[in-house]
Design a protein around this motif. Sequence first.
Motif, PDB file in Angstrom:
ATOM      1  N   PHE A  88       0.899  -1.224  -0.092  1.00 17.99           N
ATOM      2  CA  PHE A  88      -0.031   0.074  -0.197  1.00 17.99           C
ATOM      3  C   PHE A  88       0.841   1.278   0.164  1.00 17.99           C
ATOM      4  O   PHE A  88       1.677   1.203   0.961  1.00 17.99           O
ATOM      5  N   ASN A  89       0.858   2.231  -1.022  1.00 15.04           N
ATOM      6  CA  ASN A  89       1.366   3.373  -1.085  1.00 15.04           C
ATOM      7  C   ASN A  89       2.863   3.497  -1.059  1.00 15.04           C
ATOM      8  O   ASN A  89       3.511   4.192  -0.387  1.00 15.04           O
ATOM      9  N   GLY A  90       3.300   2.265  -1.649  1.00 14.49           N
ATOM     10  CA  GLY A  90       4.819   2.247  -1.518  1.00 14.49           C
ATOM     11  C   GLY A  90       5.504   1.432  -0.374  1.00 14.49           C
ATOM     12  O   GLY A  90       6.674   1.274  -0.451  1.00 14.49           O
ATOM     13  N   TYR A  91       4.625   1.199   0.669  1.00  4.72           N
ATOM     14  CA  TYR A  91       4.894   0.228   1.494  1.00  4.72           C
ATOM     15  C   TYR A  91       4.674  -1.269   1.421  1.00  4.72           C
ATOM     16  O   TYR A  91       3.532  -1.461   0.839  1.00  4.72           O
ATOM     17  N   GLN A 111       8.445  -0.856  -0.371  1.00  4.59           N
ATOM     18  CA  GLN A 111       8.071  -1.995  -1.231  1.00  4.59           C
ATOM     19  C   GLN A 111       9.534  -2.341  -1.867  1.00  4.59           C
ATOM     20  O   GLN A 111      10.326  -1.499  -2.231  1.00  4.59           O
ATOM     21  N   ARG A 112      10.024  -3.620  -2.122  1.00  5.41           N
ATOM     22  CA  ARG A 112      11.192  -3.941  -2.887  1.00  5.41           C
ATOM     23  C   ARG A 112      11.627  -3.135  -4.034  1.00  5.41           C
ATOM     24  O   ARG A 112      12.897  -2.869  -4.121  1.00  5.41           O
ATOM     25  N   GLY A 113      10.806  -3.383  -4.818  1.00  6.65           N
ATOM     26  CA  GLY A 113      11.001  -2.735  -6.221  1.00  6.65           C
ATOM     27  C   GLY A 113      11.412  -1.058  -6.167  1.00  6.65           C
ATOM     28  O   GLY A 113      12.100  -0.402  -6.563  1.00  6.65           O
ATOM     29  N   ALA A 147      10.982   1.451  11.779  1.00  5.58           N
ATOM     30  CA  ALA A 147      12.294   0.934  12.118  1.00  5.58           C
ATOM     31  C   ALA A 147      12.784   0.008  10.863  1.00  5.58           C
ATOM     32  O   ALA A 147      13.980   0.398  10.421  1.00  5.58           O
ATOM     33  N   PRO A 148      12.140  -0.617  10.020  1.00  8.30           N
ATOM     34  CA  PRO A 148      12.675  -1.181   8.843  1.00  8.30           C
ATOM     35  C   PRO A 148      13.018  -0.242   7.780  1.00  8.30           C
ATOM     36  O   PRO A 148      13.753  -0.471   6.894  1.00  8.30           O
TER      37      PRO A 148
END
Length: 168
Positions: A88-91, A111-113, A147-148
Amino acid sequence: VARGYYFYVTGTIPAGKDPEKTDAKIIGQYGVDISKWARARRRKGGLANVQYLRHDRFYVIIATHGEHPFFASEQKQVRNIRKQPLRFNGYAIGVGRSRLDRSLHASVRIQRGMFRELLAQFKRIAVQRTVEELCRELGAIPFEPFAPVRDQMRIILRAMNRLRKTAG
């Protein structure tokens, strides 16, 4: 996630539809509007609980373990957040384990990409820009400092520093 809502289905409400009508339909279809006491009784009886969340036109229906009409009607789209993060929304919202008691908790990262694109972009400009410009651009990245996400930003920073050190 910490309360056992591991299963989810996502969707978007089409531009021509009224979001409030869609909300009412989903809430009525899955019996989302029940009290916390009714949810506790359902949980004790081995039945699943369902929640509905919407942001603008994006929605997610989340569920716990157990029996519920949600699983029958959405069986092909149901995902397990422990295996496949919600995007969602880049997360990417997934599951992590606590370092202290090994309990499950939500883990929110880029997100990975999108992270790979950011990393490549900052590697390209690492030796071409001043430290102040790089700091400004890092600060302009539009993600909350979970944190991530902070760990991912450190990966970008270390990659840039390696390139800058090599270039002198």
